[in-house]
Design a protein around this motif. Structure first.
Motif, short mmCIF file in Angstrom:
data_model
loop_
_atom_site.label_atom_id
_atom_site.label_comp_id
_atom_site.label_asym_id
_atom_site.label_seq_id
_atom_site.Cartn_x
_atom_site.Cartn_y
_atom_site.Cartn_z
N ILE A 116 -5.48 -86.99 23.97
CA ILE A 116 -5.56 -87.14 22.52
C ILE A 116 -5.68 -88.62 22.17
O ILE A 116 -4.95 -89.43 22.73
N GLN A 117 -6.64 -88.94 21.31
CA GLN A 117 -6.77 -90.31 20.84
C GLN A 117 -7.12 -90.37 19.37
O GLN A 117 -7.49 -89.37 18.78
N LEU A 118 -7.00 -91.58 18.85
CA LEU A 118 -7.19 -91.78 17.41
C LEU A 118 -8.13 -92.95 17.17
O LEU A 118 -8.02 -93.98 17.83
N GLU A 119 -9.06 -92.76 16.21
CA GLU A 119 -9.93 -93.86 15.80
C GLU A 119 -9.89 -93.99 14.29
O GLU A 119 -9.78 -93.00 13.58
N LYS A 120 -9.99 -95.22 13.83
CA LYS A 120 -10.05 -95.45 12.37
C LYS A 120 -11.52 -95.41 11.97
O LYS A 120 -12.28 -96.33 12.24
N GLN A 121 -11.95 -94.30 11.40
CA GLN A 121 -13.37 -94.10 11.08
C GLN A 121 -13.50 -93.24 9.85
O GLN A 121 -12.66 -92.37 9.61
N ASP A 122 -14.59 -93.43 9.12
CA ASP A 122 -14.97 -92.44 8.12
C ASP A 122 -15.88 -91.44 8.81
O ASP A 122 -16.97 -91.79 9.27
N SER A 123 -15.45 -90.21 8.89
CA SER A 123 -16.17 -89.21 9.68
C SER A 123 -17.56 -88.92 9.14
O SER A 123 -18.45 -88.53 9.90
N ILE A 124 -17.74 -89.06 7.84
CA ILE A 124 -19.05 -88.71 7.26
C ILE A 124 -20.14 -89.54 7.95
O ILE A 124 -21.19 -89.01 8.31
N ALA A 125 -19.86 -90.81 8.15
CA ALA A 125 -20.85 -91.67 8.79
C ALA A 125 -20.83 -91.51 10.30
O ALA A 125 -21.85 -91.64 10.97
N GLN A 126 -19.70 -91.17 10.85
CA GLN A 126 -19.49 -91.23 12.29
C GLN A 126 -19.97 -89.99 13.06
O GLN A 126 -20.39 -90.09 14.21
N LEU A 127 -19.90 -88.83 12.43
CA LEU A 127 -20.08 -87.58 13.19
C LEU A 127 -21.44 -87.47 13.86
O LEU A 127 -21.56 -86.93 14.97
N ALA A 128 -22.48 -87.99 13.20
CA ALA A 128 -23.83 -87.88 13.76
C ALA A 128 -23.92 -88.58 15.11
O ALA A 128 -24.73 -88.19 15.97
N ASP A 129 -23.10 -89.62 15.32
CA ASP A 129 -23.19 -90.41 16.56
C ASP A 129 -22.26 -89.90 17.66
O ASP A 129 -22.19 -90.49 18.73
N MET A 130 -21.52 -88.84 17.41
CA MET A 130 -20.54 -88.43 18.41
C MET A 130 -21.15 -87.37 19.32
O MET A 130 -21.58 -86.32 18.88
N ASN A 131 -21.19 -87.70 20.62
CA ASN A 131 -21.77 -86.77 21.59
C ASN A 131 -20.66 -86.08 22.37
O ASN A 131 -19.50 -86.44 22.25
N GLN A 132 -21.07 -85.13 23.18
CA GLN A 132 -20.13 -84.41 24.05
C GLN A 132 -18.96 -83.85 23.25
O GLN A 132 -17.79 -84.08 23.57
N VAL A 133 -19.32 -83.14 22.21
CA VAL A 133 -18.32 -82.52 21.34
C VAL A 133 -18.64 -81.04 21.25
O VAL A 133 -19.79 -80.66 21.08
N ASP A 134 -17.62 -80.21 21.37
CA ASP A 134 -17.85 -78.78 21.19
C ASP A 134 -17.54 -78.35 19.76
O ASP A 134 -18.24 -77.56 19.16
N VAL A 135 -16.43 -78.89 19.24
CA VAL A 135 -15.94 -78.41 17.94
C VAL A 135 -15.63 -79.59 17.03
O VAL A 135 -15.03 -80.58 17.45
N ILE A 136 -16.05 -79.46 15.77
CA ILE A 136 -15.57 -80.41 14.75
C ILE A 136 -14.62 -79.64 13.84
O ILE A 136 -14.97 -78.57 13.32
N TYR A 137 -13.43 -80.18 13.71
CA TYR A 137 -12.38 -79.53 12.93
C TYR A 137 -12.16 -80.31 11.63
O TYR A 137 -11.97 -81.54 11.66
N LEU A 138 -12.20 -79.59 10.51
CA LEU A 138 -12.05 -80.24 9.20
C LEU A 138 -10.90 -79.60 8.42
O LEU A 138 -10.84 -78.38 8.30
N ASP A 139 -10.06 -80.44 7.89
CA ASP A 139 -8.97 -79.98 7.02
C ASP A 139 -8.84 -80.96 5.87
O ASP A 139 -7.87 -81.74 5.81
N PRO A 140 -9.84 -80.96 4.96
CA PRO A 140 -9.74 -81.90 3.84
C PRO A 140 -8.58 -81.52 2.93
O PRO A 140 -8.10 -80.38 2.97
#
Ligand code: SAM
Length: 248
Positions: free
Chosen positions: A143-167
């Motif tokens: 488990i790790q943490l990054e300080k990012q705005d996901s809206i801009a970041q998600l397009a660049d994230m590879n090797q991901v199976d699931v994106i979990y959102l809980d706004p």
């Protein structure tokens, strides 16, 4: 000045002074500091009608830590929502990390979890809670943490199976029923009014599944119908599969 502005101002000030974080501000001018550390735990102090409220996160004590001890695929609805199988644990991006509670459960299920959090103060508190978790002698989670705005970041994230959102859930009418801790958290984070855009970014990413936690009875995000939904007692998971859709 709102607390969110205060946090942003503290951050700007820390940056302008060449400090690595807001904590260091306290050493220069205690009246500027909104963070403090006691007994090895970072707290945020929020002025509230002439009183001061305190907010701190923990992943090793309290409700979520107790739940994490008993986690199993069969007793966690989230396991089904994110697609855990007997010999498969997805790589998850938790794009709305918050207090890290859902992430802790997913990591305990055996998933590798990357948490993204955009709010400066919430990120600081979560980072502190994560460091405490990692300092446990039996720590073995991915488990790790990054300080990012996901809206801009998600397009660049590879090797991901699931994106979990809980706004953030929309304001409840009976706000007296909302726990004090949650009220403080909401005051700090504000409303996630761009949650529709966040879902669209997630759906446009390379993940094969997007899971959105929604309050019972709340409309779907962005008017987009999920592939299926999974109901829990107080909320539901909207699950989006087969993401080759063209979104505007
Ligand atoms: C309801 S809380 C999430 C709670 C979390 N699931 C937990 O278990 O503790 C929503 C969080 O998502 C963060 N957030 C909302 N939109 C975001 C975005 N686009 N990028 C990063 N963080 C975001 C907010 O700052 C807030 O901390």
């Amino acid at each position: 000045m709102t607390v969110t502005d205060f946090a942003a101002t503290s951050q700007d000030l820390a940056k302008a002074l060449g400090l690595s974080d807001v904590l260091s501000l306290q050493q220069i001018n205690p009246s500027l500091a909104i963070f403090d550390r006691h007994n090895d735990q970072l707290s945020l102090y929020l002025e509230n009608e002439q009183k001061v409220d305190q907010l701190c996160f923990s992943l090793i004590e309290g409700e979520v830590a107790a739940r994490a001890v008993k986690v199993s695929k069969s007793n966690e609805v989230i396991a089904k929502a994110i697609g855990c199988k007997p010999h498969f644990r997805p790589r998850v991006i938790d794009a709305t990390a918050g207090m890290g509670r859902d992430s802790l459960i997913m990591a305990k299920l055996g998933c590798s979890v990357t948490m993204l959090e955009r709010n400066f103060a919430i990120h600081c508190l979560l980072e502190d809670a994560l460091q405490q978790l990692k300092a446990q002698p039996d720590f073995n989670l991915n488990i790790q943490l990054e300080k990012q705005d996901s809206i801009a970041q998600l397009a660049d994230m590879n090797q991901v199976d699931v994106i979990y959102l809980d706004p953030m859930f929309p304001e409840r009418k009976k706000s007296a029923l909302v726990k004090k801790e949650m009220r403080l958290f909401k005051r700090l984070a504000g409303e996630d009014n761009d949650a529709d855009q966040l879902l669209k970014s997630a759906l446009a990413s390379s993940a094969s599944r997007v899971v959105v936690k929604r309050p019972k009875g709340a409309p779907v995000l962005a008017g987009l119908k999920p592939s299926h939904e999974i109901k829990a007692k107080k909320f539901r998971y909207d699950v989006y599969l087969n993401l080759n859709n063209s979104l505007s």
